[in-house]
Design a protein around this motif. Structure first.
Motif, mmCIF file in Angstrom:
data_model
loop_
_atom_site.group_PDB
_atom_site.id
_atom_site.type_symbol
_atom_site.label_atom_id
_atom_site.label_comp_id
_atom_site.label_asym_id
_atom_site.label_seq_id
_atom_site.Cartn_x
_atom_site.Cartn_y
_atom_site.Cartn_z
ATOM 1 N N SER A 136 38.150 44.191 47.336
ATOM 2 C CA SER A 136 39.194 44.681 46.383
ATOM 3 C C SER A 136 40.555 45.043 46.768
ATOM 4 O O SER A 136 40.552 45.257 48.089
ATOM 5 N N PRO A 137 41.307 45.072 46.008
ATOM 6 C CA PRO A 137 41.420 44.859 44.790
ATOM 7 C C PRO A 137 41.594 43.452 44.075
ATOM 8 O O PRO A 137 42.241 42.626 44.793
ATOM 9 N N ILE A 138 40.982 43.166 43.079
ATOM 10 C CA ILE A 138 41.127 41.868 42.302
ATOM 11 C C ILE A 138 42.328 42.047 41.391
ATOM 12 O O ILE A 138 42.234 42.821 40.343
ATOM 13 N N ILE A 139 43.630 41.415 41.311
ATOM 14 C CA ILE A 139 44.381 41.593 40.438
ATOM 15 C C ILE A 139 44.771 40.193 39.709
ATOM 16 O O ILE A 139 44.884 39.099 40.318
ATOM 17 N N ILE A 140 44.533 40.486 38.666
ATOM 18 C CA ILE A 140 44.909 39.229 37.498
ATOM 19 C C ILE A 140 46.365 39.349 37.192
ATOM 20 O O ILE A 140 46.871 40.287 36.559
ATOM 21 N N LEU A 141 47.044 38.230 37.104
ATOM 22 C CA LEU A 141 48.425 38.002 36.777
ATOM 23 C C LEU A 141 48.249 36.817 35.529
ATOM 24 O O LEU A 141 48.142 35.882 35.862
ATOM 25 N N ASN A 142 48.231 37.444 34.363
ATOM 26 C CA ASN A 142 48.178 36.645 32.893
ATOM 27 C C ASN A 142 49.497 36.225 32.615
ATOM 28 O O ASN A 142 50.226 37.137 32.267
#
Length: 907
Positions: free
Chosen positions: A369-375
Motif C-alpha cells: 500500500s497505498p494503491i493509487i488510482i489515476l482515472n
C-alpha cells in the motif's frame, strides 16, 4: 563474495535427435560441459510420454550415448527407410507442448536475439520457433479439424514481442528478485535442507562436499503465473522434468538505452509484462472477469543501473513499477452496431464491489500500500458515455475503503485529461507533473544502496518527503500507481511517461548522478526516455488495439508537426479496421494459445462458440464452494505486513515458492561472469556487439562538442542530434534505422544450426546492409548539399582540439621539433646499441622504458612505496603533529634564524 546468487539454467542449447520410436532432446550449458537428456515416446498416438533420466552427462558420455542409439536403431542392409539416429533441429529452449484433436506437438525456440542486459543477465527476444508433431506417421490418427486448430494456434506470432531469460526472472520485479537474494542466512540454510530432502535430481549434490566447505546459495523463484504466457503449455511436463528445462516467457515490451553521463554508462531499461489472465483484443475484452483479472493489464517497470559495475551485490540498481489496466467492473461494448465508439454497458450489478475487491486484493499482495488510482476518463459529457465507468468506480472504491485502515486506504485521483487537452489555457503535462510528484512521494521507489552522504550534507526538501520504506540496504517501493482510461492506450501512456520521468529523476539522484531530483524537457536524457516510452506505447497499442498510438507526448505538448494530424487519422482508421474485421480471429488464437479453450471430442469447436464469455468467467460454469466476506475482502495476513507487499515478506508460504541450493563458489550455475563474458568461447564481433541500443551521446547529443555534453542540459531543437520536430527526410531516415535494427536477423551463432547454406549467405547480406545503414545515416543525394552535410557530420579541428591545425607549421617550429627529435635519438642511441649486443634476436624498434617514478614497483597487483630518508620522515611527522596543535620546542638554530629574519625585515 555474496552469500546468495541467482541460479542460471544449465540447459541453454538444445539438439533434437530423431528415431522412428523416440525423440531424444539433448540440452547443454553454453560451455557444453554438462548435458541432460529427455526421451519423448513417439509410439503413443494421443498421450505424451516424456522421460527425464535424472542424470547430468559429460560431453564424452553424451557422445557415447548417441553412438549407441545410432548403432541400435540402424535397420538391416537393403531395407528401406531412414537408418540410425538423425539430427532434426537445433534450438535454444522449449516453449511447451500442445495438443488439439490428435497427438502432441513440441514447440522449440530456434532463433533468439539479445534485447537487454541487467547486471550481466541477458534478456532475449524470440525470433523464430519450430512446431514439431511428436507421434510417428505409422500411429497417427488423423482428424479433419486438426489443421484448422493448428492454423489458429499459429496466428499467435511468437516472434513478436515474446521474451525470456535463463538467469533473470522476468515475471517478477527487480525489487523482488534482489530482495530474495538478501534473505537471512538462517533461512537459506533451512530452505537448503528442505530442498535437498525433496530434490528432483539425485546426483545434484554429489560434488559439493568434495569441493570444500565454502559455498554460495543459489536462489531461484517460482514464476508469477499471471505474467507467464506459456504456463499452460508447460503444465503437462513441469512435474516430471528437471526445472532447468522449464523456460518461462513473457509477452509485452522490452527496450534498453544507454545514457552516457560524461562517459559513465547508465542503462535505462523498460520492461512491460502483459497479463495472461483475461487477455484479448480491444472491444472483445473489457472490464474484469469473475476472478478480478482485468483486460489490457500491463505492469511496466523502469530499471536504472550503473553499467560500469556488473554485479547485483556490488552494483547500483534502481527500479520503479506502475500498472495500467481496464476499469475493474463488469462492463462491455457492443461492436455489432459498427460505430466508432460503441455504447458502454454495465453487464452485472455488483453492489458489494466483489470484482473490484478481488482485483485490489491481488495488487495489495504484490505491491503493498497505498494503491493509487489515476482515472483519466471523461467527467463531463453531453451524452453519458465514459462517465458511467467513473461513477461506478468511485462507488466501488468508497465501499472498499470503509473496511481498510485509513493509512492503507485506496487513493482515488480523477482527472479529465481530454477536457484539459482541448483547453488552450491549461498545460496538460504541467498538471500531470504535479500528480506525478505526489504519486512518487507516496509510493517511493526501489534502490539497492543506502542514501548517499551528499544527500545528508545537502538535504533536498523533495527527497526528505519521499515515501516508501527505508531499510539498511536502500529503499523499497511500497504501493503502486494504477492508471486507466477507457482503452488504456494513448492517455494512459502519456500519464505513465510523466510519472516515469518524475521517478527517473529520483532514481538518478539516488545513484548520485544529478544534484537535484528534477529533470527538464528538451534534455538528452528525457528525449531518450521519451523515445523509449513511445516505442513501449506503440507496441502495447498494437497488441491490444491493432494500431500504434494516436496521441503521443508531443501531441499533448502541442509541438507535434502538422503532418502528425494526418498520421493520427490513419492510425485511427487502422485501429477501427482491426477492431471490426480481425480482432475476432486474434481473440480465438489467444484463447487457444493460453489454454482458455481446450479442444476435445464431442465438444463444440472454438469457431462454433457464439461468445467466449463462459470461458473467462468460471462462476458461470460452476458455483464456488467458499464465498468471500463482503467486509474482510482481503486475503488473510496481507494487512499484517502493510505497507510492505505480502509476496516479499519472509514467511513460510513465500519460502515454498523458492528453490534454494548450495553451490561451490566456482560452479557455472551461479557464475554470472562466465555467463556474460563466456571466456571458453571464441567470440566474434557479431556476437559481442549484437545488442545495438540507443545511445544518448550518439543519437541525441549535439554534434558540436563546444556545447555542454551533459545529458541534463536543456537544448534548443536545432542543437540536438535528433530534432524534436525534424524534417521529413530525417524522420523517415530514423524510422528506417529503427526498422532495420528491429528486423535485423540475429548473429550467426544464434540461428539454428540446421539452416541451409543459402539461408546463411542471405543472412550475411542482410547483416551487411543493416551495418551499412547504421554507419551511414546521412544520404548524399545532391552534390550541392555536400558541404552542408559535411559540416553536420565532420567536426572541425577548432571544435575538437581547440586550435586550428589545418595551417602548415612555420620553419622555426619545424627546426625546433627536428632538434628535439635528434636529441631524443642521441639520448637513446647508446642504450639501443648495448641492448642489441646483449640480445641476439632484438628488434631495432624496441625501446626500453625505464620508470621515472619514485615507486619502483607500481602495477595492479602490488605497489612498492619509495624509500624516504630519516630527516624527511621527521619533518613529515612534525608537520602532522603541528596540524593537531602539538608544537615541538624550537632549537638554538631556529631562534638564530628567526632573530636574523626579524633584524632583516624590521630593523
Amino acid at each position: 563474495m555474496p552469500a546468495a546468487a541467482p541460479i542460471i539454467r544449465s540447459v541453454q542449447k538444445l539438439v533434437l535427435y530423431e528415431t522412428r520410436a523416440r525423440y531424444f532432446l539433448v540440452g547443454s550449458n553454453p560451455a557444453e560441459t554438462k548435458y541432460r537428456v529427455l526421451k519423448i515416446d513417439r509410439t503413443e498416438p494421443k498421450d505424451l510420454v516424456v522421460i527425464d533420466d535424472k542424470h547430468v552427462y559429460t560431453q564424452q558420455e553424451v557422445r557415447e550415448l548417441l553412438g549407441r542409439l545410432d548403432l541400435g536403431n540402424r535397420t538391416k542392409i537393403g531395407q528401406k527407410g531412414s537408418s540410425g539416429l538423425s539430427r532434426a533441429v537445433s534450438a535454444f529452449g522449449i516453449v511447451g507442448f500442445v495438443k488439439f484433436l490428435e497427438g502432441y506437438y513440441i514447440i522449440l525456440i530456434t532463433k533468439r536475439r539479445k534485447m537487454a542486459d541487467i547486471g550481466g543477465h541477458a534478456i532475449y527476444k524470440i525470433e523464430d520457433t519450430n512446431m514439431i508433431y511428436i507421434p510417428n506417421d505409422s500411429v497417427r490418427v488423423t482428424h479433419p479439424d486438426e489443421a484448422r486448430y493448428l492454423r489458429i494456434f499459429q496466428n499467435v506470432d511468437l516472434s513478436s514481442n515474446f521474451y525470456f531469460s535463463y538467469s533473470y526472472d522476468l515475471s517478477h520485479s527487480l525489487q523482488y528478485n534482489l530482495t530474495i537474494l538478501r534473505m537471512p542466512l538462517e533461512v537459506l540454510k533451512t530452505e537448503t535442507t528442505h530442498t535437498r530432502q525433496e530434490s528432483f535430481d539425485i546426483f545434484e549434490d554429489e560434488g559439493l562436499t568434495t569441493l570444500g566447505g565454502s559455498g554460495i546459495y543459489g536462489i531461484g523463484s517460482k514464476a508469477y503465473t499471471k505474467y507467464v504466457w506459456n504456463g499452460k503449455l508447460l503444465d503437462v511436463v513441469k512435474n516430471t522434468i528437471h526445472h532447468d528445462w522449464l523456460l518461462f516467457i513473457i509477452h509485452g515490451f522490452c527496450g534498453q538505452s544507454k545514457l552516457l553521463i560524461y562517459g559513465r554508462p547508465v542503462y535505462v531499461t523498460l520492461i512491460a509484462r502483459r497479463s495472461s489472465k483475461f487477455a484479448g483484443t480491444r472491444f472483445l475484452k473489457r472490464g474484469s472477469n469473475s476472478e478480478g483479472d482485468v483486460a489490457n493489464e500491463v505492469e511496466t517497470e523502469q530499471i536504472l543501473y550503473d553499467a560500469s559495475v556488473m554485479s547485483f551485490s556490488a552494483g547500483s540498481y534502481s527500479s520503479y513499477v506502475q500498472v495500467r489496466g481496464s476499469v475493474p467492473l463488469y462492463w462491455s461494448q457492443d461492436i455489432s452496431t459498427m460505430m466508432p465508439k460503441p455504447p458502454i454497458t454495465l453487464d452485472q450489478a455488483d453492489p458489494f464491489a466483489h470484482v473490484a475487491a478481488l482485483h485490489f486484493d491481488q495488487m495489495l499482495q504484490r505491491f503493498g500500500s497505498p494503491i493509487i488510482i489515476l482515472n483519466l476518463v471523461k467527467e463531463r459529457e453531453k451524452r453519458k458515455h465514459e462517465r458511467i465507468l467513473s461513477e461506478e468506480l468511485v462507488a466501488a472504491v468508497t465501499y472498499l475503503n470503509q473496511f481498510l485502515p485509513p493509512e492503507h486506504a485506496i487513493v482515488y485521483i480523477p482527472w479529465d485529461m481530454a477536457k484539459y487537452t482541448k483547453s488552450k489555457l491549461c498545460n496538460v503535462l504541467d498538471r500531470l507533473n504535479v500528480i506525478a510528484e505526489s504519486v512518487v512521494k507516496k509510493t517511493g521507489f526501489f534502490v539497492n544502496r543506502p542514501d548517499s552522504y551528499c544527500s545528508t550534507l545537502r538535504p533536498d526538501e523533495k527527497w526528505n518527503e519521499l515515501g516508501g520504506v527505508v531499510v539498511s540496504t536502500g529503499r523499497l517501493q511500497t504501493g503502486v500507481l494504477r492508471t486507466n482510461c477507457v482503452d488504456c492506450l494513448d492517455r494512459t501512456n502519456t500519464a505513465q511517461f510523466m510519472v516515469g520521468k518524475c521517478a527517473l529523476a529520483y532514481q538518478l539522484y539516488s545513484l548520485g548522478l544529478i544534484d537535484k531530483p528534477n529533470l527538464q524537457f528538451d534534455t538528452d536524457a528525457v528525449r531518450l526516455f521519451e523515445e523509449l516510452y513511445e516505442d513501449h506505447g506503440d507496441t502495447l497499442s498494437l497488441q491490444y488495439g491493432g494500431s500504434q498510438l494516436v496521441h503521443r507526448v508531443k501531441t499533448y505538448r502541442k509541438i507535434a508537426p502538422w503532418t502528425q494530424h494526418s498520421k493520427d487519422i490513419m492510425q485511427t482508421l487502422s485501429r477501427y479496421y482491426s477492431n471490426a474485421f480481425s480482432d475476432a480471429d486474434r481473440q480465438d488464437s489467444i484463447n487457444l494459445f493460453l489454454g482458455v479453450f481446450q479442444p476435445a471430442e464431442g465438444k463444440p469447436h472454438l469457431w462454433e462458440l457464439p461468445t467466449d464469455f463462459y470461458l473467462h468467467h468460471r462462476n458461470t460454469l460452476s458455483l464456488s464452494q467458499t464465498r468471500r466476506s463482503y467486509t474482510y475482502w482481503w486475503t488473510q495476513g496481507v494487512l499484517n505486513h502493510l505497507p510492505l507487499p505480502y509476496d516479499e515478506v519472509t514467511c513460510s508460504e513465500n519460502r515454498q515458492k523458492l528453490i534454494v541450493k548450495k553451490f561451490h563458489k566456482y560452479e557455472e550455475e551461479i557464475d554470472i561472469h562466465n555467463e556474460f563474458f563466456r571466456p571458453y568461447e571464441l567470440s566474434s564481433f557479431d556476437e559481442t556487439f549484437c545488442l545495438a541500443m540507443t545511445n544518448s551521446t550518439r543519437d541525441f547529443m549535439p554534434k558540436n562538442v563546444g556545447i555542454d555534453p551533459s545529458p541534463f542540459t536543456v537544448r534548443k531543437p536545432d542543437e540536438t542530434g535528433k530534432s524534436v520536430l525534424g524534417n521529413k527526410s530525417n524522420r523517415e531516415e530514423t524510422v528506417l534505422q529503427r526498422k532495420t535494427a528491429a528486423s535485423a536477423p540475429p548473429p550467426p551463432s544464434e540461428e539454428a544450426v540446421s539452416s541451409s547454406s543459402e539461408d546463411d549467405s542471405g543472412t550475411d547480406k542482410e547483416d551487411e546492409g543493416a551495418v551499412s545503414q547504421r554507419s551511414t545515416p546521412v544520404k548524399m543525394t545532391d552534390t550541392g548539399d555536400n558541404t552542408k552535410i559535411t559540416e553536420n557530420v565532420v567536426q572541425s579541428m577548432k571544435d575538437v582540439y581547440g586550435i586550428n591545425l589545418s595551417d602548415v607549421p612555420s620553419e622555426d617550429d619545424l627546426s625546433i621539433y627536428t632538434r628535439f627529435v635528434q636529441l631524443g635519438q642521441s639520448q637513446h642511441k647508446q642504450d639501443k646499441i648495448s641492448h642489441q649486443l646483449c640480445s641476439k634476436h632484438s628488434l631495432d624498434g624496441v625501446i626500453k622504458l625505464v620508470p621515472i617514478s619514485s615507486f619502483s614497483q607500481d602495477n595492479i597487483y602490488e605497489v612498492q612505496p619509495p624509500k624516504v630518508d630519516r630527516k624527511s620522515v621527521e619533518i613529515f611527522h612534525a608537520h602532522i603533529q603541528a596540524g593537531r596543535g602539538i608544537m615541538q620546542q624550537l632549537g638554538k638554530d631556529d631562534f638564530l634564524m628567526y632573530r636574523e629574519y626579524i633584524r632583516n625585515r624590521y630593523m
